[in-house]
Motif scaffolding. Structure first.
Motif, short mmCIF file in Angstrom:
data_model
loop_
_atom_site.label_atom_id
_atom_site.label_comp_id
_atom_site.label_asym_id
_atom_site.label_seq_id
_atom_site.Cartn_x
_atom_site.Cartn_y
_atom_site.Cartn_z
N LYS A 56 -62.26 48.44 -38.02
CA LYS A 56 -63.22 47.92 -36.87
C LYS A 56 -64.86 49.21 -37.07
CE LYS A 56 -61.35 46.11 -33.31
NZ LYS A 56 -60.87 46.00 -32.29
N ASP A 57 -64.21 50.48 -37.13
CA ASP A 57 -66.20 51.69 -37.51
C ASP A 57 -64.83 53.03 -38.41
OD1 ASP A 57 -65.05 54.17 -35.78
OD2 ASP A 57 -65.60 51.92 -35.05
N THR A 58 -65.36 53.93 -39.32
CA THR A 58 -64.51 54.51 -39.94
C THR A 58 -64.45 55.69 -38.95
OG1 THR A 58 -67.28 55.64 -40.71
CG2 THR A 58 -65.49 53.86 -42.22
N GLN A 59 -64.36 55.84 -37.65
CA GLN A 59 -64.56 56.83 -36.79
C GLN A 59 -63.15 56.98 -35.44
OE1 GLN A 59 -66.57 60.05 -37.06
NE2 GLN A 59 -67.31 58.79 -38.88
N ASN A 60 -63.30 55.17 -35.44
CA ASN A 60 -61.93 55.47 -33.77
C ASN A 60 -60.63 55.83 -34.88
OD1 ASN A 60 -60.05 54.07 -32.99
ND2 ASN A 60 -61.44 52.42 -32.43
N PRO A 61 -59.57 56.97 -33.72
CA PRO A 61 -58.88 57.78 -33.95
C PRO A 61 -57.73 56.39 -34.82
CG PRO A 61 -59.30 57.92 -32.53
CD PRO A 61 -60.71 57.32 -32.70
N TYR A 62 -57.41 55.51 -33.71
CA TYR A 62 -56.74 53.95 -33.91
C TYR A 62 -56.80 53.76 -35.67
CZ TYR A 62 -54.07 49.82 -33.48
OH TYR A 62 -53.54 48.96 -33.06
N ALA A 107 -59.91 44.49 -39.68
CA ALA A 107 -59.65 44.62 -38.81
C ALA A 107 -61.46 43.91 -37.83
CB ALA A 107 -58.95 45.51 -37.98
N ALA A 108 -61.53 42.68 -37.91
CA ALA A 108 -62.71 41.99 -37.79
C ALA A 108 -63.40 42.71 -36.52
CB ALA A 108 -62.58 40.73 -38.06
N ASN A 109 -64.59 42.42 -36.63
CA ASN A 109 -65.62 43.24 -35.65
C ASN A 109 -65.87 41.94 -34.65
OD1 ASN A 109 -65.22 45.74 -35.45
ND2 ASN A 109 -66.74 46.59 -37.05
N ASP A 110 -65.78 40.63 -35.41
CA ASP A 110 -66.80 39.77 -34.69
C ASP A 110 -65.61 38.37 -35.65
OD1 ASP A 110 -69.56 37.59 -34.34
OD2 ASP A 110 -68.12 37.37 -34.67
N PRO A 111 -64.69 37.86 -34.94
CA PRO A 111 -64.34 36.27 -35.25
C PRO A 111 -64.71 35.47 -35.92
CG PRO A 111 -64.36 36.44 -32.96
CD PRO A 111 -65.30 37.31 -33.68
#
Lengths: 358, 385
Positions: free
Chosen positions: A57-63, A113-117
């Motif tokens: 989803k983005d490069t920062q999200n720890p998950y 991991a889609a930010n928008d379906p």
């Protein structure tokens, strides 16, 4: 006059610096041309040298970072490689260039991991047309009939929604006003869980969902909407935050506002590593999650199997996912296509939170 | 100041002279150096573009693939379209920060109406109308009420996005059960113009850029915009309809942002309320890097077109080389800083010198001719009002 002249000289100098920099960078380069390859139709073993693009989803999200690591582990076991590419914001526009890069690099599979379906569908369709296998994880795409893709479900969607409501109900004696602190309003997974939360709430007539707010998986935004929530509903008893960014931000706030923490119970989906401190200081009693690294690992194996042709999207076909064992592909139903479920979520509390390192 | 004196004589001849001077040579003797530095900025941009293209071709094996042009158009075309009216608005010393929210609101309008069973063309028309009305609201508050455009458009930035959110909420259109958008429209996100690698959005941008270039550099209206940007009071006294021009520029900006929103919606074959969040800064960055002065009065369309090409190809190259998004942001930020600092070094130093001179007139005497370096009478007001 000399001022102007100096200024111009500085301007010229600055421009030259930029240009020289660019030229130097251009000099020290090596280019490698990759021979084109497409996923073979049928095979018995996974191909060597597979090139898989992981687009979180983005490069920062720890998950997501943990999930990507799991994917890298899977592909290194299989003798392939992973490229992680995404933006800094959770938007479709930030992911589209990464899909394009995967197409241009003749990738074998895309794990996204889609930010928008929907907004990613035209670009993903182009990728599928080039023979790239598409795997969605964490948050599914919803593109209608094309591209055909596999969804790696972290846990049964319904179980996540209902179990979180049950978890909260236990802690507030099944009564009072509650709210949901979600991620982006367009996130498919969040909305699917929230739908099941609402259904499960029908079983608790004394619990009332007063508001759903969206923190966009951004700590600052999550904090702002949380504060708005607390001031708008002074009688709030519970908050469910089905996102690791939301729950850790809320826990951080509650741990420094003990008066609020006394009356508001927080639960949801969190990373043990981030939530340990709040479990031990009593801010949070319990929360749940699955191992995100396993999720990425499973997605990596699934992508490799699809790209090699050792499995197919037909319901019932199976593939081997390294140390996790064998997985069977389940048939699609309704809007969801074929999928694989990682396993049931784990509930973390004082008794077990220290045993996990993700 | 000299034109004020002329105007205070207040006769028709004086007005005509002032208008001529505002049109042909608005800043008096300050004009030639500005013109020359603008020219130099564009030559610099050409070199930067060549450097970026060289860097991309050398570092990425796929950069020279024709599909790069198509993807560049998909990623940049709709942003570039908003940069054109933004150029005009900034030329007149104003700014419109609501463009990306208007793009989102326009898409949301299309989505909302489509979801409620409208057919596509009336939905497009309604979205464009929303853009024109929103732009008119900005224009009215800035040009007629006289409020600073930066404050007004920060307000409408939030307002427009809020309206989009109210309309769609968590809904993504086409929602389950809705019809898909017409195929030939959805294809603009997946297929280029037949026989070329141009995306539809990029082709539309190129056509619009030609029109905007002709207006800015070859028409009386364009000269008026330059005059407004350099000295609004002088332009006003010279008979330029400052308020009317500013009003219509905001309407134009709203309308084209709405158009970009429609394009993006069709390109993505779907609509959610958050489309384009934060893009206003990319648009402003492109315009400023193109050499348009944030103080107004200076800038060219060729510069903005080059800037679009540089930003677009830089993004393509960096993504292909897999430079992380954080580092890409740093590169963009540094380029933007350079673009604001370098072209304005001359202006800033001229302003400082003239302030010094005014501070000590008795000591040094006024040796320099008064029109040698004409600083704007009130730069702060120009930048914001």
């Amino acid at each position: 006059m000399s001022g102007i002249r100096t200024a111009r000289r500085v301007a010229a100098a600055a421009v030259s610096v930029v240009l020289v920099g660019g030229a130097l960078a251009a000099c020290g380069s090596t280019s490698t041309k990759k021979s084109g390859q497409s996923g073979g139709p049928t095979a018995t073993s996974v191909k060597q040298g597979l090139k898989v693009y992981f687009i979180p989803k983005d490069t920062q999200n720890p998950y997501e970072v943990l999930a990507d690591k799991g994917g890298e582990k899977a592909l290194s076991e299989l003798g392939g490689s992973v490229t992680v590419s995404s933006g800094t914001q959770d938007t479709a526009a930030a992911q589209i260039p990464s899909i394009q890069a995967a197409i241009q690099a003749n990738a074998d599979a895309i794990v996204i991991a889609a930010n928008d379906p929907s907004a990613l569908c035209p670009t993903l369709n182009q990728a599928a047309k080039k023979g790239i296998a598409i795997v969605a994880f964490d948050s599914d795409i919803s593109c209608g009939s094309t591209p055909s893709h596999l969804f790696i479900n972290q846990a049964d969607t319904k179980t996540i929604g209902t179990s979180e409501v049950d978890l909260l109900a236990k802690q507030i004696d099944s009564k009072g006003e509650i709210a949901i602190l979600s991620a982006a309003a367009s996130a498919t997974n969040q909305n699917a869980w929230i739908k099941y939360m609402k259904e499960q709430l029908k079983k608790y007539p004394n619990m009332k969902l007063v508001s759903t707010v969206y923190g966009n998986d951004d700590p600052a935004t999550s904090l702002t909407v949380l504060q708005g929530l607390l001031s708008a509903y002074p009688n709030l008893r519970g908050i469910i935050s089905p996102t690791t960014v939301g729950i850790s931000t809320a826990a951080q706030y509650l741990s420094t506002h003990k008066d609020v923490a006394k009356r508001v119970v927080l639960t949801g989906l969190g990373l043990p590593s981030q939530m340990k401190a709040y479990i031990h200081d009593g801010t949070v009693q319990s929360f749940e999650l699955w191992n995100p690294s396993d999720l990425g690992y499973l997605a990596g194996y699934a992508a490799a199997a699809l790209a090699s042709g050792t499995t197919s999207l037909t319901a019932g076909s199976s593939f081997k996912a390294g140390t996790l064992g064998d997985y069977k592909i389940m048939a699609g139903s309704g809007d969801t296509g074929p999928s694989v479920v990682l396993g049931p979520p784990t509930v973390f509390d004082k008794s077990n939170v220290d045993k996990f390192d993700f | 100041m000299t034109s004020d004196v002329v105007l205070h004589k207040n006769n028709d001849k004086g007005k005509r002279e002032a208008r001529n001077s505002a049109g042909a040579n608005p800043a008096g003797a300050g004009r030639p150096p500005l013109w020359r530095s603008a020219l130099r900025w564009e030559s610099g941009l050409v070199l930067v573009l060549i450097a970026v293209l060289g860097y991309g071709s050398a570092k990425s094996s796929t950069f020279t693939d024709p599909s790069t042009v198509f993807y560049l158009g998909i990623n940049t075309g709709y942003i570039a379209i908003m940069a054109l009216p933004m150029t005009f608005v900034i030329m007149t010393g104003e700014i419109d920060l609501s463009v990306a929210s208007m793009l989102g609101l326009s898409g949301a309008t299309v989505g909302y109406l489509w979801h409620h069973g409208w057919s596509i063309w009336p939905a497009f028309a309604a979205a464009l109308l929303v853009g024109l009305v929103g732009g008119a609201l900005n224009g009215f508050l800035v040009a007629r009420v006289g409020l600073p455009s930066i404050a007004v458009t920060i307000g409408t930035l939030t307002l427009f996005r809020g309206l989009a959110e109210i309309m769609l909420g968590a809904l993504i259109v086409p929602a389950p059960g809705d019809a898909q958008f017409p195929d030939w429209l959805q294809n603009i996100g997946a297929e280029s113009i037949p026989g070329t690698q141009l995306s539809w959005s990029l082709a539309i941008f190129i056509v619009l850029a030609v029109v905007f270039g002709v207006v800015l550099h070859g028409s009386r209206l364009g000269r008026s915009m330059v005059a407004i940007g350099l000295q609004p009071e002088a332009a006003e006294f010279a008979g330029v309809r400052v308020k009317r021009i500013k009003f219509w520029l905001f309407v134009l900006s709203g309308g084209l942002s709405a158009f970009a929103g429609i394009l993006l919606a069709m390109q993505n074959a779907s609509v959610s309320y958050g489309a384009g969040t934060g893009l206003e800064l990319n648009v402003v960055a492109i315009v400023l890097f193109g050499g348009v002065s944030i103080f107004g009065g200076r800038g060219t369309i060729p510069g903005v077109v080059l800037s679009v090409a540089i930003f677009g190809s830089l993004q393509m190259a960096l993504t292909q080389i897999n430079v992380s998004a954080e580092k890409q942001n740093i590169v963009t930020g540094v380029l933007l800083l350079i673009s604001v600092i370098v072209p304005n070094l001359g202006e800033v130093s001229a302003r400082l010198r003239s302030r010094l001179r005014r501070a000590q007139p008795a000591l040094s005497g006024s040796t320099a001719p008064s029109d040698a370096a004409p600083p704007p009478p009130n730069p702060r007001r120009k930048a914001t009002s």
